[in-house]
Design a protein around this motif. Structure first.
Motif, PDB file in Angstrom:
ATOM      1  N   ASP A 142     -39.577  53.757 -44.378  1.00 36.42           N
ATOM      2  CA  ASP A 142     -40.305  53.585 -43.122  1.00 36.42           C
ATOM      3  C   ASP A 142     -41.550  52.726 -43.328  1.00 36.42           C
ATOM      4  OD1 ASP A 142     -38.453  55.168 -41.865  1.00 36.42           O
ATOM      5  OD2 ASP A 142     -39.704  56.964 -41.794  1.00 36.42           O
ATOM      6  N   GLY A 143     -41.712  51.731 -42.453  1.00 35.94           N
ATOM      7  CA  GLY A 143     -42.879  50.858 -42.522  1.00 35.94           C
ATOM      8  C   GLY A 143     -42.824  49.801 -43.600  1.00 35.94           C
ATOM      9  N   LYS A 144     -41.698  49.750 -44.328  1.00 34.29           N
ATOM     10  CA  LYS A 144     -41.572  48.806 -45.437  1.00 34.29           C
ATOM     11  C   LYS A 144     -40.552  47.719 -45.132  1.00 34.29           C
ATOM     12  CE  LYS A 144     -44.190  51.249 -48.343  1.00 34.29           C
ATOM     13  NZ  LYS A 144     -45.436  50.744 -48.950  1.00 34.29           N
ATOM     14  N   ALA A 145     -40.756  46.560 -45.724  1.00 32.92           N
ATOM     15  CA  ALA A 145     -39.748  45.503 -45.803  1.00 32.92           C
ATOM     16  C   ALA A 145     -39.410  45.314 -47.279  1.00 32.92           C
ATOM     17  CB  ALA A 145     -40.277  44.211 -45.192  1.00 32.92           C
ATOM     18  N   ALA A 146     -38.400  44.494 -47.547  1.00 39.28           N
ATOM     19  CA  ALA A 146     -38.021  44.217 -48.938  1.00 39.28           C
ATOM     20  C   ALA A 146     -37.818  42.718 -49.110  1.00 39.28           C
ATOM     21  CB  ALA A 146     -36.753  44.977 -49.324  1.00 39.28           C
ATOM     22  N   LEU A 147     -38.222  42.215 -50.277  1.00 39.41           N
ATOM     23  CA  LEU A 147     -38.097  40.783 -50.571  1.00 39.41           C
ATOM     24  C   LEU A 147     -37.644  40.601 -52.012  1.00 39.41           C
ATOM     25  CD1 LEU A 147     -38.701  37.771 -49.672  1.00 39.41           C
ATOM     26  CD2 LEU A 147     -40.935  38.077 -50.784  1.00 39.41           C
ATOM     27  N   ARG A 148     -36.731  39.651 -52.212  1.00 35.69           N
ATOM     28  CA  ARG A 148     -36.389  39.217 -53.560  1.00 35.69           C
ATOM     29  C   ARG A 148     -36.646  37.713 -53.640  1.00 35.69           C
ATOM     30  NH1 ARG A 148     -29.712  39.425 -53.680  1.00 35.69           N
ATOM     31  NH2 ARG A 148     -29.387  37.897 -52.008  1.00 35.69           N
ATOM     32  N   VAL A 149     -36.770  37.212 -54.856  1.00 34.10           N
ATOM     33  CA  VAL A 149     -37.066  35.799 -55.086  1.00 34.10           C
ATOM     34  C   VAL A 149     -35.991  35.220 -55.995  1.00 34.10           C
ATOM     35  CG1 VAL A 149     -38.763  34.117 -55.884  1.00 34.10           C
ATOM     36  CG2 VAL A 149     -39.542  36.299 -54.906  1.00 34.10           C
ATOM     37  N   HIS A 165     -37.819  43.988 -53.704  1.00 39.11           N
ATOM     38  CA  HIS A 165     -39.075  44.710 -53.917  1.00 39.11           C
ATOM     39  C   HIS A 165     -39.618  45.144 -52.556  1.00 39.11           C
ATOM     40  CE1 HIS A 165     -42.979  45.745 -55.637  1.00 39.11           C
ATOM     41  NE2 HIS A 165     -43.542  45.053 -54.659  1.00 39.11           N
ATOM     42  N   GLU A 166     -39.853  46.448 -52.379  1.00 42.33           N
ATOM     43  CA  GLU A 166     -40.378  46.955 -51.116  1.00 42.33           C
ATOM     44  C   GLU A 166     -41.894  46.808 -51.052  1.00 42.33           C
ATOM     45  OE1 GLU A 166     -39.116  50.818 -49.940  1.00 42.33           O
ATOM     46  OE2 GLU A 166     -36.968  50.372 -50.127  1.00 42.33           O
ATOM     47  N   PHE A 167     -42.386  46.520 -49.849  1.00 41.66           N
ATOM     48  CA  PHE A 167     -43.817  46.355 -49.633  1.00 41.66           C
ATOM     49  C   PHE A 167     -44.094  46.621 -48.160  1.00 41.66           C
ATOM     50  CE2 PHE A 167     -41.701  42.467 -48.739  1.00 41.66           C
ATOM     51  CZ  PHE A 167     -42.430  41.780 -47.792  1.00 41.66           C
ATOM     52  N   ASP A 168     -45.371  46.751 -47.797  1.00 40.15           N
ATOM     53  CA  ASP A 168     -45.728  47.017 -46.410  1.00 40.15           C
ATOM     54  C   ASP A 168     -45.302  45.853 -45.519  1.00 40.15           C
ATOM     55  OD1 ASP A 168     -46.864  49.441 -47.090  1.00 40.15           O
ATOM     56  OD2 ASP A 168     -48.895  48.617 -47.284  1.00 40.15           O
ATOM     57  N   ALA A 169     -44.593  46.164 -44.434  1.00 42.41           N
ATOM     58  CA  ALA A 169     -44.194  45.121 -43.497  1.00 42.41           C
ATOM     59  C   ALA A 169     -45.434  44.469 -42.890  1.00 42.41           C
ATOM     60  CB  ALA A 169     -43.309  45.713 -42.404  1.00 42.41           C
ATOM     61  N   GLY A 170     -45.285  43.205 -42.487  1.00 42.12           N
ATOM     62  CA  GLY A 170     -46.421  42.490 -41.903  1.00 42.12           C
ATOM     63  C   GLY A 170     -46.329  41.000 -42.138  1.00 42.12           C
ATOM     64  N   ARG A 171     -47.468  40.325 -42.026  1.00 42.46           N
ATOM     65  CA  ARG A 171     -47.539  38.872 -42.182  1.00 42.46           C
ATOM     66  C   ARG A 171     -48.278  38.526 -43.471  1.00 42.46           C
ATOM     67  NH1 ARG A 171     -46.729  34.839 -38.429  1.00 42.46           N
ATOM     68  NH2 ARG A 171     -46.591  36.421 -36.786  1.00 42.46           N
ATOM     69  N   TYR A 172     -47.720  37.601 -44.235  1.00 44.36           N
ATOM     70  CA  TYR A 172     -48.274  37.244 -45.535  1.00 44.36           C
ATOM     71  C   TYR A 172     -48.192  35.731 -45.753  1.00 44.36           C
ATOM     72  CZ  TYR A 172     -47.748  42.214 -46.808  1.00 44.36           C
ATOM     73  OH  TYR A 172     -47.834  43.583 -46.855  1.00 44.36           O
ATOM     74  N   ALA A 213     -41.079  27.517 -64.738  1.00 49.50           N
ATOM     75  CA  ALA A 213     -41.093  28.926 -64.371  1.00 49.50           C
ATOM     76  C   ALA A 213     -42.287  29.209 -63.468  1.00 49.50           C
ATOM     77  CB  ALA A 213     -41.147  29.800 -65.622  1.00 49.50           C
ATOM     78  N   VAL A 214     -42.130  30.197 -62.587  1.00 50.53           N
ATOM     79  CA  VAL A 214     -43.152  30.435 -61.567  1.00 50.53           C
ATOM     80  C   VAL A 214     -43.534  31.914 -61.483  1.00 50.53           C
ATOM     81  CG1 VAL A 214     -42.377  28.465 -60.184  1.00 50.53           C
ATOM     82  CG2 VAL A 214     -41.438  30.749 -59.718  1.00 50.53           C
ATOM     83  N   ASP A 215     -44.713  32.130 -60.918  1.00 48.27           N
ATOM     84  CA  ASP A 215     -45.151  33.443 -60.465  1.00 48.27           C
ATOM     85  C   ASP A 215     -45.240  33.392 -58.951  1.00 48.27           C
ATOM     86  OD1 ASP A 215     -45.486  34.110 -63.150  1.00 48.27           O
ATOM     87  OD2 ASP A 215     -47.652  33.711 -63.123  1.00 48.27           O
ATOM     88  N   VAL A 216     -44.878  34.467 -58.286  1.00 45.38           N
ATOM     89  CA  VAL A 216     -44.927  34.519 -56.824  1.00 45.38           C
ATOM     90  C   VAL A 216     -45.721  35.740 -56.390  1.00 45.38           C
ATOM     91  CG1 VAL A 216     -43.581  34.680 -54.685  1.00 45.38           C
ATOM     92  CG2 VAL A 216     -42.687  33.368 -56.619  1.00 45.38           C
ATOM     93  N   VAL A 217     -46.705  35.509 -55.510  1.00 45.60           N
ATOM     94  CA  VAL A 217     -47.491  36.608 -54.949  1.00 45.60           C
ATOM     95  C   VAL A 217     -47.547  36.437 -53.437  1.00 45.60           C
ATOM     96  CG1 VAL A 217     -48.889  36.927 -57.020  1.00 45.60           C
ATOM     97  CG2 VAL A 217     -49.673  35.373 -55.219  1.00 45.60           C
ATOM     98  N   ALA A 218     -47.707  37.558 -52.734  1.00 43.14           N
ATOM     99  CA  ALA A 218     -47.897  37.552 -51.290  1.00 43.14           C
ATOM    100  C   ALA A 218     -49.332  37.972 -51.007  1.00 43.14           C
ATOM    101  CB  ALA A 218     -46.916  38.516 -50.619  1.00 43.14           C
ATOM    102  N   ILE A 219     -50.008  37.182 -50.176  1.00 39.96           N
ATOM    103  CA  ILE A 219     -51.406  37.458 -49.840  1.00 39.96           C
ATOM    104  C   ILE A 219     -51.469  37.915 -48.392  1.00 39.96           C
ATOM    105  CG2 ILE A 219     -53.745  36.549 -49.801  1.00 39.96           C
ATOM    106  CD1 ILE A 219     -52.455  36.493 -52.551  1.00 39.96           C
ATOM    107  N   GLY A 220     -51.864  39.170 -48.191  1.00 41.94           N
ATOM    108  CA  GLY A 220     -52.056  39.725 -46.857  1.00 41.94           C
ATOM    109  C   GLY A 220     -53.313  40.552 -46.861  1.00 41.94           C
ATOM    110  N   ASP A 221     -53.225  41.773 -46.342  1.00 37.31           N
ATOM    111  CA  ASP A 221     -54.366  42.679 -46.453  1.00 37.31           C
ATOM    112  C   ASP A 221     -54.668  42.981 -47.921  1.00 37.31           C
ATOM    113  OD1 ASP A 221     -54.582  42.781 -43.698  1.00 37.31           O
ATOM    114  OD2 ASP A 221     -53.307  44.558 -43.526  1.00 37.31           O
TER     115      ASP A 221
END
Length: 239
Positions: free
Chosen positions: A137-144, A179-186, A153-161
């Motif tokens: 609940d309240g989560k989304a999931a993302l893979r890269v 990877h699950e994380f809080d849903a929202g805009r990043y 080779a890369v590192d990936v981060v999401a910047i939000g709150d």
């Protein structure tokens, strides 16, 4: 997507309950023919990730699947297929010769993603068995998935709150788990591994609760002459 995988089980449970409820009146319709069992199915999606290859047809057991050829960077979503030994081909448009040709044994409820990757001369098929799970609940999931044939080779981060790391030292042909994380805009930032050098940014990406997504790092870091498929980030929803 998860509800699709459980549909046949739900049908069986529903039929059993109806049978129990009516047994004293009808004997669960003993004189009626048996209901057929649902046909077992699996799920497969396709992605054209070869940055210098033309549009391609996808064939399953020698039958073209889609009405149109798939241009570069096209994601199809999941297609429902029968289980068992299944042949997959990526071919030039309206042609029989195959760039890629592989056979998978599909089992009931399985989901696969097939990525056509690398340059046209060295094209490969990246086959990933997907883990289909509804986020909490309240989560989304993302893979890269790293599909740039000449990028480091890369590192990936999401910047939000807050900052959410998604991958570290991800090389060409590597793919993370969901990877699950809080849903929202990043804002998604793709950096050279182990450094602050920013290679690309995907701004204001929106992630809906209960959904799963893939970030594809695609294109050429150094495009050859005449090729406009430069390094980029692409997000699509899996389910």
């Amino acid at each position: 997507m998860l509800h699709l995988f459980k549909r046949s089980l739900l049908n069986k449970v529903t039929l059993s309950l109806l049978c129990l409820a009516s047994v004293s009146l009808t004997g669960c319709m003993d004189n009626e023919p048996d209901m057929p069992e649902p046909t077992p199915v699996a799920y497969t999606s396709f992605y054209h990730g070869s940055p210098d290859a033309p549009a391609m047809d996808v064939q399953v057991n020698s039958q073209v699947v889609f009405n149109q050829s798939l241009p570069y960077s096209t994601y199809t979503g999941y297609v429902t297929l029968n289980t068992g030994s299944t042949n997959f081909k990526f071919t030039p448009s309206n042609a029989s010769n195959a760039y890629l040709d592989t056979t998978l044994n599909l089992k009931q409820g399985q989901a696969f993603s097939l990525f056509a990757i690398n340059t046209l001369d060295d094209m490969e098929l990246l086959v990933v068995q997907d883990s289909v799970k509804t986020p909490a609940d309240g989560k989304a999931a993302l893979r890269v998935v790293h599909l740039s044939p000449d990028a480091e080779a890369v590192d990936v981060v999401a910047i939000g709150d807050k900052e959410v790391p998604f991958s570290s030292d991800l090389a060409f042909k590597d793919i993370t788990l969901f990877h699950e994380f809080d849903a929202g805009r990043y804002d998604l930032e793709v950096k050279a591994a182990g450094s602050d050098e920013e290679l690309l940014t995907v701004p204001k990406a929106s992630f809906e609760a209960g959904r799963a997504y893939t970030l594809v790092i695609r294109g050429f870091a150094f495009p050859p002459s005449g090729n406009t498929n430069a390094l980029a980030g692409q997000i699509f929803r899996n389910y």
